[in-house]
Motif scaffolding. Sequence first.
Motif, PDB file in Angstrom:
ATOM      1  N   GLU A   1      10.394  -5.211 -13.078  1.00 26.52           N
ATOM      2  CA  GLU A   1       9.809  -5.833 -14.271  1.00 26.52           C
ATOM      3  C   GLU A   1       8.563  -6.622 -13.885  1.00 26.52           C
ATOM      4  O   GLU A   1       8.467  -7.827 -14.057  1.00 26.52           O
ATOM      5  N   ARG A   2       7.583  -5.919 -13.376  1.00 24.03           N
ATOM      6  CA  ARG A   2       6.425  -6.549 -12.748  1.00 24.03           C
ATOM      7  C   ARG A   2       5.475  -7.165 -13.768  1.00 24.03           C
ATOM      8  O   ARG A   2       5.302  -6.646 -14.863  1.00 24.03           O
ATOM      9  N   SER A   3       4.863  -8.270 -13.338  1.00 23.81           N
ATOM     10  CA  SER A   3       3.834  -8.902 -14.161  1.00 23.81           C
ATOM     11  C   SER A   3       2.505  -8.979 -13.439  1.00 23.81           C
ATOM     12  O   SER A   3       1.515  -9.433 -14.010  1.00 23.81           O
ATOM     13  N   SER A   4       2.473  -8.553 -12.172  1.00 16.15           N
ATOM     14  CA  SER A   4       1.241  -8.631 -11.400  1.00 16.15           C
ATOM     15  C   SER A   4       1.183  -7.465 -10.414  1.00 16.15           C
ATOM     16  O   SER A   4       2.211  -6.927 -10.011  1.00 16.15           O
ATOM     17  N   PRO A   5      -0.038  -7.072 -10.022  1.00 15.65           N
ATOM     18  CA  PRO A   5      -0.184  -5.949  -9.082  1.00 15.65           C
ATOM     19  C   PRO A   5       0.139  -6.360  -7.653  1.00 15.65           C
ATOM     20  O   PRO A   5      -0.353  -7.370  -7.156  1.00 15.65           O
ATOM     21  N   ARG A   6       0.977  -5.570  -7.002  1.00 17.83           N
ATOM     22  CA  ARG A   6       1.284  -5.751  -5.584  1.00 17.83           C
ATOM     23  C   ARG A   6       1.452  -4.382  -4.961  1.00 17.83           C
ATOM     24  O   ARG A   6       1.790  -3.417  -5.641  1.00 17.83           O
ATOM     25  N   SER A   7       1.259  -4.305  -3.650  1.00 16.97           N
ATOM     26  CA  SER A   7       1.466  -3.056  -2.919  1.00 16.97           C
ATOM     27  C   SER A   7       2.663  -3.213  -2.002  1.00 16.97           C
ATOM     28  O   SER A   7       2.834  -4.259  -1.360  1.00 16.97           O
ATOM     29  N   GLN A   8       3.493  -2.179  -1.945  1.00 13.35           N
ATOM     30  CA  GLN A   8       4.648  -2.222  -1.050  1.00 13.35           C
ATOM     31  C   GLN A   8       4.202  -1.919   0.365  1.00 13.35           C
ATOM     32  O   GLN A   8       3.523  -0.925   0.626  1.00 13.35           O
ATOM     33  N   VAL A   9       4.576  -2.779   1.304  1.00 15.75           N
ATOM     34  CA  VAL A   9       4.214  -2.615   2.703  1.00 15.75           C
ATOM     35  C   VAL A   9       5.329  -1.893   3.447  1.00 15.75           C
ATOM     36  O   VAL A   9       5.086  -1.008   4.261  1.00 15.75           O
ATOM     37  N   SER A  10       6.554  -2.286   3.169  1.00 22.16           N
ATOM     38  CA  SER A  10       7.744  -1.639   3.720  1.00 22.16           C
ATOM     39  C   SER A  10       8.884  -1.957   2.776  1.00 22.16           C
ATOM     40  O   SER A  10       8.696  -2.617   1.754  1.00 22.16           O
ATOM     41  N   ASP A  11      10.079  -1.501   3.107  1.00 18.58           N
ATOM     42  CA  ASP A  11      11.215  -1.713   2.219  1.00 18.58           C
ATOM     43  C   ASP A  11      11.429  -3.203   1.958  1.00 18.58           C
ATOM     44  O   ASP A  11      11.747  -3.972   2.872  1.00 18.58           O
ATOM     45  N   GLY A  12      11.222  -3.610   0.698  1.00 15.43           N
ATOM     46  CA  GLY A  12      11.445  -5.001   0.321  1.00 15.43           C
ATOM     47  C   GLY A  12      10.335  -5.956   0.672  1.00 15.43           C
ATOM     48  O   GLY A  12      10.427  -7.148   0.368  1.00 15.43           O
ATOM     49  N   VAL A  13       9.269  -5.478   1.291  1.00 13.28           N
ATOM     50  CA  VAL A  13       8.147  -6.328   1.691  1.00 13.28           C
ATOM     51  C   VAL A  13       6.893  -5.870   0.952  1.00 13.28           C
ATOM     52  O   VAL A  13       6.559  -4.680   0.956  1.00 13.28           O
ATOM     53  N   TYR A  14       6.199  -6.828   0.319  1.00 12.47           N
ATOM     54  CA  TYR A  14       5.046  -6.518  -0.520  1.00 12.47           C
ATOM     55  C   TYR A  14       3.875  -7.420  -0.154  1.00 12.47           C
ATOM     56  O   TYR A  14       4.049  -8.473   0.461  1.00 12.47           O
ATOM     57  N   THR A  15       2.675  -6.986  -0.556  1.00 10.33           N
ATOM     58  CA  THR A  15       1.555  -7.906  -0.494  1.00 10.33           C
ATOM     59  C   THR A  15       1.763  -8.976  -1.557  1.00 10.33           C
ATOM     60  O   THR A  15       2.443  -8.750  -2.564  1.00 10.33           O
TER      61      THR A  15
ATOM     62  N   ARG B   1       5.037 -11.595  13.989  1.00 11.91           N
ATOM     63  CA  ARG B   1       3.716 -11.002  14.216  1.00 11.91           C
ATOM     64  C   ARG B   1       3.302  -9.967  13.177  1.00 11.91           C
ATOM     65  O   ARG B   1       2.141  -9.572  13.133  1.00 11.91           O
ATOM     66  N   GLY B   2       4.230  -9.507  12.360  1.00 12.26           N
ATOM     67  CA  GLY B   2       3.869  -8.482  11.393  1.00 12.26           C
ATOM     68  C   GLY B   2       4.997  -8.222  10.417  1.00 12.26           C
ATOM     69  O   GLY B   2       6.002  -8.957  10.387  1.00 12.26           O
ATOM     70  N   ALA B   3       4.831  -7.167   9.597  1.00  6.15           N
ATOM     71  CA  ALA B   3       5.776  -6.873   8.528  1.00  6.15           C
ATOM     72  C   ALA B   3       7.184  -6.607   9.060  1.00  6.15           C
ATOM     73  O   ALA B   3       8.171  -6.989   8.419  1.00  6.15           O
ATOM     74  N   ASP B   4       7.295  -5.949  10.223  1.00  9.09           N
ATOM     75  CA  ASP B   4       8.634  -5.646  10.761  1.00  9.09           C
ATOM     76  C   ASP B   4       9.364  -6.925  11.158  1.00  9.09           C
ATOM     77  O   ASP B   4      10.568  -7.079  10.882  1.00  9.09           O
ATOM     78  N   ASP B   5       8.654  -7.837  11.824  1.00  9.37           N
ATOM     79  CA  ASP B   5       9.266  -9.122  12.181  1.00  9.37           C
ATOM     80  C   ASP B   5       9.661  -9.891  10.919  1.00  9.37           C
ATOM     81  O   ASP B   5      10.729 -10.523  10.864  1.00  9.37           O
ATOM     82  N   PHE B   6       8.788  -9.842   9.915  1.00  8.19           N
ATOM     83  CA  PHE B   6       9.076 -10.547   8.660  1.00  8.19           C
ATOM     84  C   PHE B   6      10.311  -9.975   7.991  1.00  8.19           C
ATOM     85  O   PHE B   6      11.178 -10.720   7.506  1.00  8.19           O
ATOM     86  N   ARG B   7      10.422  -8.663   7.973  1.00  9.80           N
ATOM     87  CA  ARG B   7      11.612  -8.049   7.363  1.00  9.80           C
ATOM     88  C   ARG B   7      12.877  -8.458   8.132  1.00  9.80           C
ATOM     89  O   ARG B   7      13.937  -8.687   7.531  1.00  9.80           O
TER      90      ARG B   7
ATOM     91  N   ILE C   1      -1.258 -12.361   2.958  1.00  9.76           N
ATOM     92  CA  ILE C   1       0.052 -12.997   2.866  1.00  9.76           C
ATOM     93  C   ILE C   1       1.027 -11.960   2.324  1.00  9.76           C
ATOM     94  O   ILE C   1       0.785 -11.362   1.269  1.00  9.76           O
ATOM     95  N   LEU C   2       2.114 -11.740   3.034  1.00  6.08           N
ATOM     96  CA  LEU C   2       3.155 -10.824   2.572  1.00  6.08           C
ATOM     97  C   LEU C   2       4.269 -11.627   1.915  1.00  6.08           C
ATOM     98  O   LEU C   2       4.436 -12.826   2.172  1.00  6.08           O
ATOM     99  N   THR C   3       5.044 -10.947   1.080  1.00  4.66           N
ATOM    100  CA  THR C   3       6.112 -11.646   0.376  1.00  4.66           C
ATOM    101  C   THR C   3       7.339 -10.757   0.232  1.00  4.66           C
ATOM    102  O   THR C   3       7.239  -9.526   0.254  1.00  4.66           O
ATOM    103  N   ALA C   4       8.472 -11.378   0.087  1.00  2.00           N
ATOM    104  CA  ALA C   4       9.731 -10.682  -0.164  1.00  2.00           C
ATOM    105  C   ALA C   4      10.625 -11.609  -0.985  1.00  2.00           C
ATOM    106  O   ALA C   4      10.461 -12.830  -0.958  1.00  2.00           O
ATOM    107  N   MET C   5      11.556 -11.005  -1.714  1.00  3.30           N
ATOM    108  CA  MET C   5      12.450 -11.767  -2.577  1.00  3.30           C
ATOM    109  C   MET C   5      13.899 -11.423  -2.242  1.00  3.30           C
ATOM    110  O   MET C   5      14.189 -10.321  -1.778  1.00  3.30           O
ATOM    111  N   ALA C   6      14.790 -12.369  -2.516  1.00  4.67           N
ATOM    112  CA  ALA C   6      16.194 -12.163  -2.138  1.00  4.67           C
ATOM    113  C   ALA C   6      17.120 -12.871  -3.106  1.00  4.67           C
ATOM    114  O   ALA C   6      16.719 -13.747  -3.856  1.00  4.67           O
ATOM    115  N   ASP C   7      18.374 -12.452  -3.066  1.00  2.00           N
ATOM    116  CA  ASP C   7      19.481 -13.136  -3.733  1.00  2.00           C
ATOM    117  C   ASP C   7      19.298 -13.209  -5.243  1.00  2.00           C
ATOM    118  O   ASP C   7      19.091 -14.283  -5.838  1.00  2.00           O
ATOM    119  N   ALA C   8      19.374 -12.051  -5.897  1.00  4.82           N
ATOM    120  CA  ALA C   8      19.223 -11.993  -7.354  1.00  4.82           C
ATOM    121  C   ALA C   8      20.400 -12.671  -8.029  1.00  4.82           C
ATOM    122  O   ALA C   8      21.533 -12.654  -7.555  1.00  4.82           O
TER     123      ALA C   8
END
Length: 330
Positions: A83-97, A62-68, A315-322
């Motif tokens: 090493e960003r190439s595009s603008p994003r806003s941080q919503v919570s730890d590890g979760v971005y727009t 239902r939201g960023a907390d569930d997604f995290r 749409i929120l996004t997160a990345m994992a497993d570098a």
Amino acid sequence: MTVELRDGVAVSQAWEGRSLPALVRCARPGTSLSAWVAERREEVDALARQAGAVLFRGFAVRGADDFRAVMDALSPQVLAYGERSSPRSQVSDGVYTSTEYPADQPILLHNEQSYTSKWPTRIVFFCERAATRGGRTPLADSRRILARLRPETVARFERLGVRYVRNYLPGISLPWQEAFQTDRAEDVADYCARADISLEWVDEDHLRTVQTRPAVRRHPVTGERSWFNHALFFHVTSLDEEVSAGLLEVLDEDDLPYNTYYGDGSPIEAETLAELRAAYTAETTGFDWEPGDVLVVENMLVAHAREPFEGPRRILTAMADAIGADEVSA
């Protein structure tokens, strides 16, 4: 083919005429996706690597907390956006727009951070609110893109690699302070030294970086080779024609915000760029977002994009497993 699992969940590896992404649909309202994934982590990983991407639909996200919480179930290593190439806003730890480009502009297919020396092997999206029109997240199988390219095209890119030239220009491109998440030039120099990036301060506010990376990578688990780079995405001809022409009127080619070349610095031919575009187009597929959807993308196997849209899409996004360049082979 659809396989019914317990708890009202079904897995379809072909649905509505597509096989990418695989669909995991839950028919029981209120079912926690994070708990479901935590119990079946190995199955989810295997499905994602086979299909390249998995869409989870009908679960209670239902939201960023569930997604995290879903991200924590998927991986112990949720990443910060560096090493960003595009603008994003941080919503919570590890979760971005998702990338905050104008709604009327498309974002081309790409594999997240393939231009870096260390990248996420998985990128995950969550639909908090779907657009009223458009706004899909197209996908394309990078293994199949590679297979569509002429052997001589692949051979040249494998021999030379891709050279990325970026200029951080005030008022024109992403500021270096945002890209590297620091206000200190010394921090940028340290990062570039570790990441095998050449840098030049053209003037006090103008930073130029150059890095050369492979065009083809091999997935560390499946062993499959895929077309994994930003050669087309960052090429100046991939910009809107008016934007590209406008930039070239006011800037020398060396000063463009982004551009790509073969690894030896020679230009990528127009016919080769057309071949790449045709391969991406032939493999592109898409689906309509529904609120609560979670899309898991194996970043080294599948490219993603964004269509123009209307309405308050979120749409929120997160990345994992570098994984680093020293951990994979071409």
